[in-house]
Design a protein around this motif. Structure first.
Motif, mmCIF file in Angstrom:
data_model
loop_
_atom_site.group_PDB
_atom_site.id
_atom_site.type_symbol
_atom_site.label_atom_id
_atom_site.label_comp_id
_atom_site.label_asym_id
_atom_site.label_seq_id
_atom_site.Cartn_x
_atom_site.Cartn_y
_atom_site.Cartn_z
ATOM 1 N N GLN A 195 0.842 -1.199 0.000
ATOM 2 C CA GLN A 195 0.000 0.000 0.000
ATOM 3 C C GLN A 195 0.876 1.247 0.000
ATOM 4 O OE1 GLN A 195 -2.597 0.273 3.383
ATOM 5 N NE2 GLN A 195 -3.950 1.759 2.421
ATOM 6 N N THR A 196 0.440 2.267 -0.699
ATOM 7 C CA THR A 196 1.089 3.575 -0.677
ATOM 8 C C THR A 196 0.035 4.635 -0.414
ATOM 9 O OG1 THR A 196 2.710 2.824 -2.314
ATOM 10 C CG2 THR A 196 2.556 5.187 -1.939
ATOM 11 N N THR A 197 0.250 5.457 0.604
ATOM 12 C CA THR A 197 -0.742 6.466 0.960
ATOM 13 C C THR A 197 -0.078 7.821 1.168
ATOM 14 O OG1 THR A 197 -0.526 5.815 3.288
ATOM 15 C CG2 THR A 197 -2.342 4.868 2.043
ATOM 16 N N PHE A 198 -0.785 8.854 0.790
ATOM 17 C CA PHE A 198 -0.335 10.220 1.050
ATOM 18 C C PHE A 198 -0.508 10.516 2.537
ATOM 19 C CE2 PHE A 198 -1.675 14.707 1.532
ATOM 20 C CZ PHE A 198 -0.486 15.326 1.167
ATOM 21 N N ILE A 199 0.551 11.076 3.157
ATOM 22 C CA ILE A 199 0.476 11.414 4.573
ATOM 23 C C ILE A 199 0.089 12.877 4.747
ATOM 24 C CG2 ILE A 199 1.699 11.487 6.777
ATOM 25 C CD1 ILE A 199 3.638 9.417 5.642
ATOM 26 N N LYS A 200 0.932 13.781 4.262
ATOM 27 C CA LYS A 200 0.656 15.207 4.412
ATOM 28 C C LYS A 200 1.664 16.008 3.613
ATOM 29 C CE LYS A 200 1.520 17.190 8.329
ATOM 30 N NZ LYS A 200 1.662 17.567 9.735
ATOM 31 N N GLU A 258 13.253 7.489 5.647
ATOM 32 C CA GLU A 258 12.743 8.292 4.534
ATOM 33 C C GLU A 258 13.749 8.337 3.394
ATOM 34 O OE1 GLU A 258 9.834 11.428 6.918
ATOM 35 O OE2 GLU A 258 11.646 12.190 5.938
ATOM 36 N N ILE A 259 13.210 8.324 2.191
ATOM 37 C CA ILE A 259 13.981 8.566 0.977
ATOM 38 C C ILE A 259 13.299 9.718 0.247
ATOM 39 C CG2 ILE A 259 14.674 7.675 -1.273
ATOM 40 C CD1 ILE A 259 16.229 6.373 0.940
ATOM 41 N N ALA A 260 14.061 10.759 -0.029
ATOM 42 C CA ALA A 260 13.506 11.932 -0.704
ATOM 43 C C ALA A 260 13.851 11.910 -2.195
ATOM 44 C CB ALA A 260 14.039 13.208 -0.058
ATOM 45 N N PHE A 280 4.759 10.543 1.658
ATOM 46 C CA PHE A 280 3.960 9.370 1.333
ATOM 47 C C PHE A 280 4.511 8.174 2.111
ATOM 48 C CE2 PHE A 280 4.040 12.205 -2.275
ATOM 49 C CZ PHE A 280 2.724 12.268 -2.703
ATOM 50 N N GLN A 281 3.628 7.336 2.601
ATOM 51 C CA GLN A 281 4.064 6.128 3.302
ATOM 52 C C GLN A 281 3.889 4.917 2.399
ATOM 53 O OE1 GLN A 281 2.889 5.551 7.438
ATOM 54 N NE2 GLN A 281 2.661 3.359 7.076
ATOM 55 N N VAL A 282 4.943 4.121 2.283
ATOM 56 C CA VAL A 282 4.922 2.897 1.488
ATOM 57 C C VAL A 282 5.060 1.708 2.430
ATOM 58 C CG1 VAL A 282 6.041 1.573 -0.342
ATOM 59 C CG2 VAL A 282 5.957 4.070 -0.491
ATOM 60 N N THR A 283 4.046 0.852 2.433
ATOM 61 C CA THR A 283 4.098 -0.382 3.207
ATOM 62 C C THR A 283 4.441 -1.517 2.263
ATOM 63 O OG1 THR A 283 2.382 0.445 4.688
ATOM 64 C CG2 THR A 283 2.831 -1.905 4.755
ATOM 65 N N GLY A 284 5.559 -2.185 2.535
ATOM 66 C CA GLY A 284 5.987 -3.221 1.603
ATOM 67 C C GLY A 284 6.896 -4.247 2.234
ATOM 68 N N PHE A 293 10.725 -4.106 3.461
ATOM 69 C CA PHE A 293 10.734 -3.017 4.428
ATOM 70 C C PHE A 293 9.657 -2.004 4.064
ATOM 71 C CE2 PHE A 293 13.570 -2.015 0.966
ATOM 72 C CZ PHE A 293 13.310 -0.686 0.670
ATOM 73 N N SER A 294 9.334 -1.132 5.017
ATOM 74 C CA SER A 294 8.416 -0.020 4.779
ATOM 75 C C SER A 294 9.173 1.276 4.988
ATOM 76 C CB SER A 294 7.219 -0.095 5.726
ATOM 77 O OG SER A 294 6.463 -1.270 5.489
ATOM 78 N N LEU A 295 8.704 2.340 4.356
ATOM 79 C CA LEU A 295 9.405 3.620 4.446
ATOM 80 C C LEU A 295 8.481 4.745 4.013
ATOM 81 C CD1 LEU A 295 11.794 4.120 1.384
ATOM 82 C CD2 LEU A 295 9.879 2.516 1.407
ATOM 83 N N ASN A 296 8.957 5.975 4.218
ATOM 84 C CA ASN A 296 8.290 7.149 3.680
ATOM 85 C C ASN A 296 9.055 7.627 2.455
ATOM 86 O OD1 ASN A 296 6.405 7.124 5.724
ATOM 87 N ND2 ASN A 296 7.377 8.749 6.910
#
Length: 200
Positions: free
Chosen positions: A5-10, A25-27, A65-69, A72-75
């Motif tokens: 899942q990938t969702t917008f946080i803010k 986080e990866i920018a 954005f948050q990526v659940t995978g 690993f998971s990350l923003n």
């Protein structure tokens, strides 16, 4: 990388508005119209998670954005595009301090994907961004986009020229095409390496 899942946080401008530091986080950074939004959409397998605009330079916020995978998971953090001449001067003046605050102070930042158009030699703004990353000890992940728009010979020639301008080994530059999705797995591997290298 298998994404659940990938969702917008803010969106945010200043550190007080950033989301909590709970995931690495990866920018993503790059000049306006370099294909940053398309790259993010391809790697998270979403068609329009990040909006692409016909007006470069429109996005002037830091978007999280948050990526659940797996594994690993990350923003993922979409930084404002830079270098577009028609952006108002007051916006340009805000951009530098906003970027520096984020790059210098964000504890969860593990690396920055710096996106360059393979058809263009890096600009002064590109070099400034790379210098910021180096000075703040942030791992750069250099991705050359729009590789489907050049021949193999042009790709090799441009890669060598860009590497020389950046003062980097050309083997560190990742080739990517949003059209064919070539390079997606390589980008994810570089992101995983950055997350794992700086893990507590």
């Amino acid at each position: 990388m298998h994404i659940h899942q990938t969702t917008f946080i803010k969106s945010a401008v200043k550190p007080a508005d950033y989301p909590p530091v709970d995931l690495p986080e990866i920018a993503f950074a790059g000049r306006s119209n370099v294909g940053k939004s398309s790259l993010i959409n391809v790697i998270v397998e979403r068609k329009a998670l990040v909006r692409t605009s016909s007006t470069p330079g429109r996005t002037q916020l830091i978007n999280f954005f948050q990526v659940t995978g797996v594994p690993f998971s990350l923003n993922l953090v979409d930084l404002p595009g830079y270098g577009y001449a028609k952006v108002p001067l007051d916006v340009k003046r805000q951009w530098g301090p906003m970027m520096e605050r984020y790059l210098s102070g964000r504890e969860s930042l593990r690396g920055v994907v710096l996106i360059l158009d393979i058809r263009r030699i890096p600009s002064e703004e590109d070099l400034q961004m790379l210098n910021w990353l180096r000075s703040y000890n942030r791992r750069p992940i250099i991705v050359l986009t729009k590789c489907d728009k050049v021949t193999k010979n042009e790709r090799a020639k441009q890669t060598a020229a860009i590497a020389a301008k950046l003062q980097m080994d050309k083997s560190l530059l990742i080739h990517f095409s949003a059209l064919s999705k070539d390079g997606r797995d390589v980008v994810w591997q570089a992101i995983q390496d950055a997350v794992e290298a700086d893990a507590p």
